[in-house]
Motif scaffolding. Structure first.
Motif, mmCIF file in Angstrom:
data_model
loop_
_atom_site.group_PDB
_atom_site.id
_atom_site.type_symbol
_atom_site.label_atom_id
_atom_site.label_comp_id
_atom_site.label_asym_id
_atom_site.label_seq_id
_atom_site.Cartn_x
_atom_site.Cartn_y
_atom_site.Cartn_z
ATOM 1 N N ASP A 32 10.156 -10.892 -2.600
ATOM 2 C CA ASP A 32 9.172 -10.434 -3.576
ATOM 3 C C ASP A 32 7.985 -9.752 -2.896
ATOM 4 O OD1 ASP A 32 10.764 -11.468 -5.544
ATOM 5 O OD2 ASP A 32 9.632 -13.357 -5.750
ATOM 6 N N SER A 33 7.557 -10.333 -1.772
ATOM 7 C CA SER A 33 6.442 -9.752 -1.036
ATOM 8 C C SER A 33 6.802 -8.370 -0.501
ATOM 9 C CB SER A 33 6.033 -10.674 0.116
ATOM 10 O OG SER A 33 5.012 -10.086 0.886
ATOM 11 N N TYR A 34 8.019 -8.265 0.072
ATOM 12 C CA TYR A 34 8.479 -6.973 0.578
ATOM 13 C C TYR A 34 8.608 -5.943 -0.553
ATOM 14 C CZ TYR A 34 9.545 -9.332 4.990
ATOM 15 O OH TYR A 34 9.469 -10.019 6.161
ATOM 16 N N PHE A 35 9.069 -6.411 -1.713
ATOM 17 C CA PHE A 35 9.221 -5.517 -2.858
ATOM 18 C C PHE A 35 7.860 -4.994 -3.311
ATOM 19 C CE2 PHE A 35 9.350 -4.795 -7.450
ATOM 20 C CZ PHE A 35 10.347 -3.838 -7.519
ATOM 21 N N ASP A 36 6.878 -5.943 -3.377
ATOM 22 C CA ASP A 36 5.532 -5.524 -3.757
ATOM 23 C C ASP A 36 4.971 -4.520 -2.755
ATOM 24 O OD1 ASP A 36 5.664 -7.166 -5.952
ATOM 25 O OD2 ASP A 36 4.603 -8.846 -4.998
ATOM 26 N N GLN A 37 5.216 -4.808 -1.458
ATOM 27 C CA GLN A 37 4.741 -3.877 -0.439
ATOM 28 C C GLN A 37 5.413 -2.510 -0.585
ATOM 29 O OE1 GLN A 37 5.181 -5.602 3.449
ATOM 30 N NE2 GLN A 37 3.899 -7.388 2.988
ATOM 31 N N ALA A 38 6.715 -2.557 -0.880
ATOM 32 C CA ALA A 38 7.455 -1.298 -1.063
ATOM 33 C C ALA A 38 6.928 -0.527 -2.252
ATOM 34 C CB ALA A 38 8.949 -1.587 -1.230
ATOM 35 N N GLN A 39 6.600 -1.227 -3.347
ATOM 36 C CA GLN A 39 6.042 -0.567 -4.519
ATOM 37 C C GLN A 39 4.681 0.047 -4.215
ATOM 38 O OE1 GLN A 39 7.437 -0.056 -7.580
ATOM 39 N NE2 GLN A 39 9.321 -0.833 -6.653
ATOM 40 N N ASP A 40 3.862 -0.711 -3.468
ATOM 41 C CA ASP A 40 2.551 -0.190 -3.092
ATOM 42 C C ASP A 40 2.697 1.055 -2.222
ATOM 43 O OD1 ASP A 40 1.375 -2.223 -4.487
ATOM 44 O OD2 ASP A 40 1.040 -3.511 -2.736
ATOM 45 N N MET A 41 3.639 0.974 -1.267
ATOM 46 C CA MET A 41 3.865 2.122 -0.387
ATOM 47 C C MET A 41 4.401 3.317 -1.175
ATOM 48 S SD MET A 41 5.501 0.209 2.946
ATOM 49 C CE MET A 41 5.733 1.749 3.827
ATOM 50 N N LEU A 42 5.269 3.047 -2.151
ATOM 51 C CA LEU A 42 5.806 4.125 -2.981
ATOM 52 C C LEU A 42 4.689 4.776 -3.792
ATOM 53 C CD1 LEU A 42 8.294 5.657 -3.994
ATOM 54 C CD2 LEU A 42 8.569 3.902 -5.760
ATOM 55 N N PHE A 43 3.806 3.960 -4.347
ATOM 56 C CA PHE A 43 2.679 4.500 -5.113
ATOM 57 C C PHE A 43 1.754 5.315 -4.214
ATOM 58 C CE2 PHE A 43 -1.688 4.071 -6.671
ATOM 59 C CZ PHE A 43 -1.557 4.636 -7.929
ATOM 60 N N GLU A 44 1.496 4.743 -3.038
ATOM 61 C CA GLU A 44 0.634 5.452 -2.090
ATOM 62 C C GLU A 44 1.282 6.765 -1.658
ATOM 63 O OE1 GLU A 44 -1.636 4.678 2.200
ATOM 64 O OE2 GLU A 44 -0.401 3.108 1.274
ATOM 65 N N TYR A 45 2.589 6.764 -1.445
ATOM 66 C CA TYR A 45 3.307 7.991 -1.079
ATOM 67 C C TYR A 45 3.187 9.041 -2.188
ATOM 68 C CZ TYR A 45 7.136 11.223 -0.232
ATOM 69 O OH TYR A 45 7.882 12.353 -0.042
ATOM 70 N N GLY A 46 3.321 8.559 -3.451
ATOM 71 C CA GLY A 46 3.176 9.479 -4.573
ATOM 72 C C GLY A 46 1.785 10.087 -4.611
ATOM 73 N N SER A 47 0.765 9.256 -4.368
ATOM 74 C CA SER A 47 -0.604 9.757 -4.369
ATOM 75 C C SER A 47 -0.813 10.774 -3.255
ATOM 76 C CB SER A 47 -1.597 8.604 -4.231
ATOM 77 O OG SER A 47 -1.471 7.691 -5.316
ATOM 78 N N VAL A 48 -0.275 10.444 -2.069
ATOM 79 C CA VAL A 48 -0.401 11.355 -0.926
ATOM 80 C C VAL A 48 0.333 12.662 -1.207
ATOM 81 C CG1 VAL A 48 0.193 11.697 1.498
ATOM 82 C CG2 VAL A 48 -0.757 9.506 0.749
ATOM 83 N N ALA A 49 1.514 12.553 -1.833
ATOM 84 C CA ALA A 49 2.282 13.761 -2.155
ATOM 85 C C ALA A 49 1.520 14.634 -3.147
ATOM 86 C CB ALA A 49 3.653 13.375 -2.712
#
Length: 260
Positions: free
Chosen positions: A53-70
């Motif tokens: 669950d922690s890794y999933f949350d981190q992955a979601q945060d990273m995905l959101f951050e990637y979207g923002s950066v993109a």
């Protein structure tokens, strides 16, 4: 024999009971171990799930951050493209301005000699024209000649003043005016009214209205008018001064020059 048998049975029963008790102890230990292992498995599974669950949350945060950066990257790219277009347009404008400056330098090289020639031609024209407003016109030409050698006045202003002088001379061709001045005749000055009929003719009449003259461009002198023209000359002078009603009047005019 019966007592021995009973004792034997009792001993056998005791041994059996002890054996059964021992057997239960032996069976109970593996079950507990299984239960402990199962509990540990559940605990480990829960811990693993928590990590997942922690890794999933981190992955979601990273995905959101990637979207923002993109998105930010796309915005920066669009802005950079906009700046690039502005720079390109500014460079084009600068080149156009520089071309205009270079053209002005070339134009200046051609305009300056032209202005000197225009002033020289104007001076010659005034000298050859009918002698009306002579002092004012000559003074205007002298001012232009001095102006051409003045660094404080821009080239454009010099050119404008020259054109203004030409415009004034052009208007002289259509105006009718009367001025009072002195006419030099054979070394003698006579007070007269000068009657300027555009550039067609220039007349003079004594203030007593008894004598009249017409300027001769060929001889640069004044020809005396016949007495029959004096009344018409007086009439023209009165009309020019707005002292009489508009009317026709007849005066002799110089003959047109024959084209060579």
């Amino acid at each position: 024999m019966s007592k021995v048998s009973n004792r034997t049975k009792i001993a056998t029963a005791l041994v059996g009971a002890l054996a059964l008790a021992g057997s239960n102890l032996v069976v109970a230990d593996p079950l507990k171990e299984v239960q402990n292992a199962d509990a540990q498995i559940h605990a480990d599974a829960a811990a693993s799930q928590k990590k997942v669950d922690s890794y999933f949350d981190q992955a979601q945060d990273m995905l959101f951050e990637y979207g923002s950066v993109a998105d930010e990257r796309e915005a920066l790219k669009a802005y950079n493209d906009y700046l690039a277009s502005l720079v390109a347009d500014q460079e084009k404008t600068m080149k156009s301005i520089q071309d205009d400056i270079n053209g002005v330098d070339k134009l200046r090289q051609g305009v300056v000699p032209l202005m000197f020639k225009m002033v020289e031609s104007l001076e010659q024209f005034v000298a050859l024209d009918l002698p009306f407003n002579t002092e004012v016109r000559k003074e205007r030409v002298e001012n232009l000649k001095n102006l051409l050698s003045t660094a404080e006045v821009t080239l454009a202003e010099k050119y404008r003043l020259i054109l203004d002088a030409y415009s004034i001379e052009r208007e002289y061709g259509t105006f009718v005016a009367v001025t009072t001045g002195k006419l030099n005749l054979d070394g003698k000055e006579v007070l007269v009214d000068f009657f300027n009929l555009g550039r067609v003719a220039l007349y003079a009449q004594s203030l007593d209205q008894k004598t009249g003259w017409m300027y001769n461009s060929e001889t640069k002198g004044w020809d005396k008018l016949e007495d029959s023209h004096l009344r018409e000359l007086t009439k023209g002078i009165r009309i020019a001064r707005k002292q009489g009603a508009l009317d026709l009047f007849a005066l002799p005019i110089p003959a047109a020059e024959t084209a060579q």
